[in-house]
Write an enzyme that holds these catalytic residues in place. Structure first.
Site, PDB file in Angstrom:
ATOM      1  N   GLU A  90       0.823  -1.342  -0.044  1.00 35.38           N
ATOM      2  CA  GLU A  90       0.213   0.078  -0.024  1.00 35.38           C
ATOM      3  C   GLU A  90       0.932   1.256   0.094  1.00 35.38           C
ATOM      4  O   GLU A  90       0.560   2.403  -0.670  1.00 35.38           O
ATOM      5  CB  GLU A  90      -0.888   0.041   1.272  1.00 35.38           C
ATOM      6  CG  GLU A  90      -2.082  -0.972   1.085  1.00 35.38           C
ATOM      7  CD  GLU A  90      -2.854  -0.839  -0.141  1.00 35.38           C
ATOM      8  OE1 GLU A  90      -3.576   0.234  -0.170  1.00 35.38           O
ATOM      9  OE2 GLU A  90      -2.995  -1.984  -0.767  1.00 35.38           O
ATOM     10  N   TRP A  95       1.729   1.827  -3.573  1.00 33.06           N
ATOM     11  CA  TRP A  95       0.581   2.382  -4.305  1.00 33.06           C
ATOM     12  C   TRP A  95       0.624   3.861  -4.077  1.00 33.06           C
ATOM     13  O   TRP A  95       0.492   4.516  -5.165  1.00 33.06           O
ATOM     14  CB  TRP A  95      -0.769   1.859  -3.764  1.00 33.06           C
ATOM     15  CG  TRP A  95      -1.458   0.606  -4.673  1.00 33.06           C
ATOM     16  CD1 TRP A  95      -1.157  -0.750  -4.088  1.00 33.06           C
ATOM     17  CD2 TRP A  95      -1.691   0.597  -5.874  1.00 33.06           C
ATOM     18  NE1 TRP A  95      -1.837  -1.392  -5.108  1.00 33.06           N
ATOM     19  CE2 TRP A  95      -2.033  -0.829  -6.262  1.00 33.06           C
ATOM     20  CE3 TRP A  95      -1.971   1.536  -6.993  1.00 33.06           C
ATOM     21  CZ2 TRP A  95      -2.829  -1.172  -7.371  1.00 33.06           C
ATOM     22  CZ3 TRP A  95      -2.525   1.302  -8.246  1.00 33.06           C
ATOM     23  CH2 TRP A  95      -3.020  -0.400  -8.530  1.00 33.06           C
ATOM     24  N   TRP A 143     -21.183  10.925 -19.288  1.00 33.30           N
ATOM     25  CA  TRP A 143     -21.667  10.924 -17.860  1.00 33.30           C
ATOM     26  C   TRP A 143     -22.996  11.755 -17.909  1.00 33.30           C
ATOM     27  O   TRP A 143     -23.352  12.453 -18.560  1.00 33.30           O
ATOM     28  CB  TRP A 143     -20.797  12.026 -17.072  1.00 33.30           C
ATOM     29  CG  TRP A 143     -19.044  11.318 -17.026  1.00 33.30           C
ATOM     30  CD1 TRP A 143     -18.107  11.785 -17.684  1.00 33.30           C
ATOM     31  CD2 TRP A 143     -18.757  10.044 -16.507  1.00 33.30           C
ATOM     32  NE1 TRP A 143     -17.163  11.064 -17.466  1.00 33.30           N
ATOM     33  CE2 TRP A 143     -17.347   9.970 -16.719  1.00 33.30           C
ATOM     34  CE3 TRP A 143     -19.421   8.936 -15.795  1.00 33.30           C
ATOM     35  CZ2 TRP A 143     -16.762   8.810 -16.278  1.00 33.30           C
ATOM     36  CZ3 TRP A 143     -18.605   8.038 -15.210  1.00 33.30           C
ATOM     37  CH2 TRP A 143     -17.246   7.890 -15.503  1.00 33.30           C
ATOM     38  N   ASN A 160     -10.676   2.674   3.337  1.00 34.97           N
ATOM     39  CA  ASN A 160     -10.276   2.539   2.053  1.00 34.97           C
ATOM     40  C   ASN A 160     -11.234   1.469   1.246  1.00 34.97           C
ATOM     41  O   ASN A 160     -11.620   1.905   0.046  1.00 34.97           O
ATOM     42  CB  ASN A 160      -8.984   2.132   2.004  1.00 34.97           C
ATOM     43  CG  ASN A 160      -8.234   2.054   0.579  1.00 34.97           C
ATOM     44  OD1 ASN A 160      -8.485   3.140  -0.039  1.00 34.97           O
ATOM     45  ND2 ASN A 160      -8.095   0.840  -0.089  1.00 34.97           N
ATOM     46  N   TRP A 209     -16.600  11.175 -12.433  1.00 35.12           N
ATOM     47  CA  TRP A 209     -15.531  10.824 -11.251  1.00 35.12           C
ATOM     48  C   TRP A 209     -15.546  12.187 -10.653  1.00 35.12           C
ATOM     49  O   TRP A 209     -14.752  12.365  -9.396  1.00 35.12           O
ATOM     50  CB  TRP A 209     -14.482   9.877 -11.771  1.00 35.12           C
ATOM     51  CG  TRP A 209     -13.811  10.419 -12.768  1.00 35.12           C
ATOM     52  CD1 TRP A 209     -13.864  10.224 -14.150  1.00 35.12           C
ATOM     53  CD2 TRP A 209     -12.496  11.302 -12.766  1.00 35.12           C
ATOM     54  NE1 TRP A 209     -12.894  10.856 -14.833  1.00 35.12           N
ATOM     55  CE2 TRP A 209     -12.031  11.662 -14.173  1.00 35.12           C
ATOM     56  CE3 TRP A 209     -11.754  12.063 -11.571  1.00 35.12           C
ATOM     57  CZ2 TRP A 209     -11.048  12.764 -14.353  1.00 35.12           C
ATOM     58  CZ3 TRP A 209     -10.841  12.626 -11.870  1.00 35.12           C
ATOM     59  CH2 TRP A 209     -10.355  13.036 -13.225  1.00 35.12           C
ATOM     60  N   TRP A 253     -10.084   7.408  -7.493  1.00 34.72           N
ATOM     61  CA  TRP A 253     -11.202   7.920  -8.141  1.00 34.72           C
ATOM     62  C   TRP A 253     -11.005   7.229  -9.687  1.00 34.72           C
ATOM     63  O   TRP A 253     -12.202   6.903 -10.101  1.00 34.72           O
ATOM     64  CB  TRP A 253     -11.394   9.227  -8.176  1.00 34.72           C
ATOM     65  CG  TRP A 253     -12.272   9.532  -6.796  1.00 34.72           C
ATOM     66  CD1 TRP A 253     -11.940  10.004  -5.652  1.00 34.72           C
ATOM     67  CD2 TRP A 253     -13.681   9.609  -6.872  1.00 34.72           C
ATOM     68  NE1 TRP A 253     -12.885  10.096  -5.016  1.00 34.72           N
ATOM     69  CE2 TRP A 253     -14.202   9.396  -5.771  1.00 34.72           C
ATOM     70  CE3 TRP A 253     -14.742   8.988  -7.551  1.00 34.72           C
ATOM     71  CZ2 TRP A 253     -15.521   9.791  -5.015  1.00 34.72           C
ATOM     72  CZ3 TRP A 253     -16.221   8.850  -7.271  1.00 34.72           C
ATOM     73  CH2 TRP A 253     -16.332   9.191  -5.976  1.00 34.72           C
TER      74      TRP A 253
END
Length: 480
Positions: A278, A281, A310, A345, A363, A386
């Site tokens: 993590e 990331w 969208w 998370n 988004w 996102w």
């Protein structure tokens, strides 16, 4: 005189620029208040308050080392070069020291500062501190930035095995200077002071951050892999706010994880290995900011997804923002965000997929809303998350992978403990019905809880159709 410009590095220990500045001679620190810029960047009031609280702690600790902390106003980042130049002239500063930041606007600000000060003969020293590896140093064989995390991680592991970044010592006490530290404001106009219960969840200062890291690495990290997806359990480190503000460093986190796992990256405790993953990331998304600056400009990482149709659905967006979608796990997660400045998370992914897939809302609306409420709001991590959830980003979920909120709720909150904590109006329901009160048809008189705003099955089909109909089916080919 050496000047250390503090930004997202509000700590004394393992602070590369601070230690380097102090080692070169008498040192003074400065922090710039930029409220107009913070508003433009959607920084949350609770995050600004967290900065101020940590600044107060840091001012006290710097004071014990006779390092004054000055506060200056630079409402927008365009004002920064002249503000710092005036400060350098005032105190006859020879060199400015700063730790690198990586958003496109941050990079432009720092470049402008360097040009302005160097033109006056003032040295500018920039340091790698926020990351383990400088962006541009972890590249593919063809010399480009990685777009797939697993490949990026592999190279990082190779580098870490070869050379582990070491921790930097704290500065020593210096001779007193005839410079008084400035008072830290209690609040900033335009940013409301958060409630006491939120502030109490996030105590300020390095000692609090270190205690949280030690407790996690000593007792919880072993179970991180198995418990991190369950929002009712204390399975995560709760360090993200401290990392975002630089109250603790990624190097300190990495060393703590390795110390708990006999120095191993890829074997030993699965919890430690997963947590290091993590951290990488987080590293990956920072490198993406530099390698693909369009993501700093509110653009999709995958350009073809800019053509997505969208929906303009302001009432549904408001229901999502206000935690009244009629889907308990979504609403509980959003209430957690609104009340604490933080969201688990796993639930960040669930609510993001719901907004972008089931509601088919851009988004960017979700990204902006999160930044306006997160105490750990970080451009790289928030944007990366996102875009991953909306299938527009690097290494993102295939467009046909759409989390079902009901099955996610049943799997990761099986007893409904998290839901009932944040939706007390559902406290009387059993562990089966609490995930989907709509199935009861109103028989049990659930008051003040709305029906679902969308049919999950129909909305999933709608999303799949929209993604499949992207021009030239480019995205379908990528996702298959």
């Amino acid at each position: 005189m050496q000047l250390i410009w503090l930004r997202s590095d509000l700590r004394l220990h393992d602070n590369t620029a601070l230690s380097a500045a102090a080692a070169r001679g008498p040192c003074v620190a400065v922090y710039l208040l930029s409220p107009e810029q913070w508003l433009v960047h959607d920084d949350a009031p609770c995050k600004v308050d967290f900065w101020l609280r940590n600044l107060r702690e840091m001012s006290r600790e710097l004071g014990q080392l006779n390092i004054p902390l000055l506060i200056r106003q630079a409402p927008r980042w365009d004002d920064v070069p002249s503000v710092l130049l005036n400060l350098c002239r005032e105190w006859q500063v020879d060199a400015l020291h700063l730790n690198e930041e990586y958003g496109i606007h941050e990079s432009r600000r720092d470049a402008a500062v360097a040009r302005t000060l160097q033109a006056e003969g003032i040295e500018v020293h920039r340091y790698l501190d926020q990351l383990l590896f400088r962006p541009g140093s972890v590249l593919t064989r063809t010399g480009t930035y990685f777009q797939v995390f697993s490949q990026f991680r592999k190279v990082c592991y190779e580098r870490l095995h070869h050379s582990l970044p070491s921790l930097v010592g704290a500065p020593h006490k210096q001779a007193p200077l005839n410079i008084a530290s400035d008072a830290i404001p209690l609040r900033i106009v335009g940013f409301a002071t958060p409630a006491a219960n939120l502030r109490n969840l996030w105590p300020a200062g390095e000692a609090a951050a270190r205690h949280r890291l030690d407790s996690f690495s000593d007792a919880q990290i072993e179970h991180y892999q198995s418990e991190r997806d369950f929002p009712a359990k204390p399975g995560t480190s709760q360090l993200s706010a401290y990392l975002a503000a630089g109250v603790i460093s990624v190097r300190q986190c990495l060393h703590a994880a390795l110390n708990s796992n006999q120095g191993e990256f890829e074997s030993g405790k699965t919890g430690a290995v997963t947590w290091i993953n993590e951290l990488l990331w987080r590293e990956f998304y920072k490198h993406i900011l530099v390698g693909y600056p369009r993501v700093s400009r509110h653009r999709a990482f995958r350009p073809e997804t800019e053509a997505l149709a969208w929906r303009n659905a302001p009432e549904e967006l408001a229901a999502w923002q206000q935690a009244r979608t009629g889907l308990p796990i979504i609403d509980a997660a959003m209430r957690q965000l609104l009340a604490t400045g933080w969201m688990h998370n796993r639930l960040r992914m669930v609510v993001a997929m719901f907004l972008t897939k089931n509601l088919l809302i851009d988004w960017r609306e979700g990204e902006r809303f999160f930044m306006r409420h997160l105490i750990d709001g970080d451009l790289a991590a928030n944007n990366g998350g996102w875009q991953w959830s909306s299938s527009t980003g690097t290494d993102s979920a295939p467009y046909f992978r759409i989390f079902n909120p009901l099955s996610q709720s049943e799997k990761f909150d099986p007893e409904g403990v998290f839901i009932k904590q944040w939706l007390p109006e559902l406290a009387g329901l059993n562990k089966k019905d609490v995930h989907n009160p709509a199935n009861l048809g109103g028989l049990f008189g659930v008051v003040d809880y709305p029906p679902p705003i969308v049919d999950l099955s129909a909305s999933r089909t709608r999303a799949l159709t929209v993604f499949k109909n992207l021009p030239l089916r480019q995205y379908a080919a990528v996702g298959s």
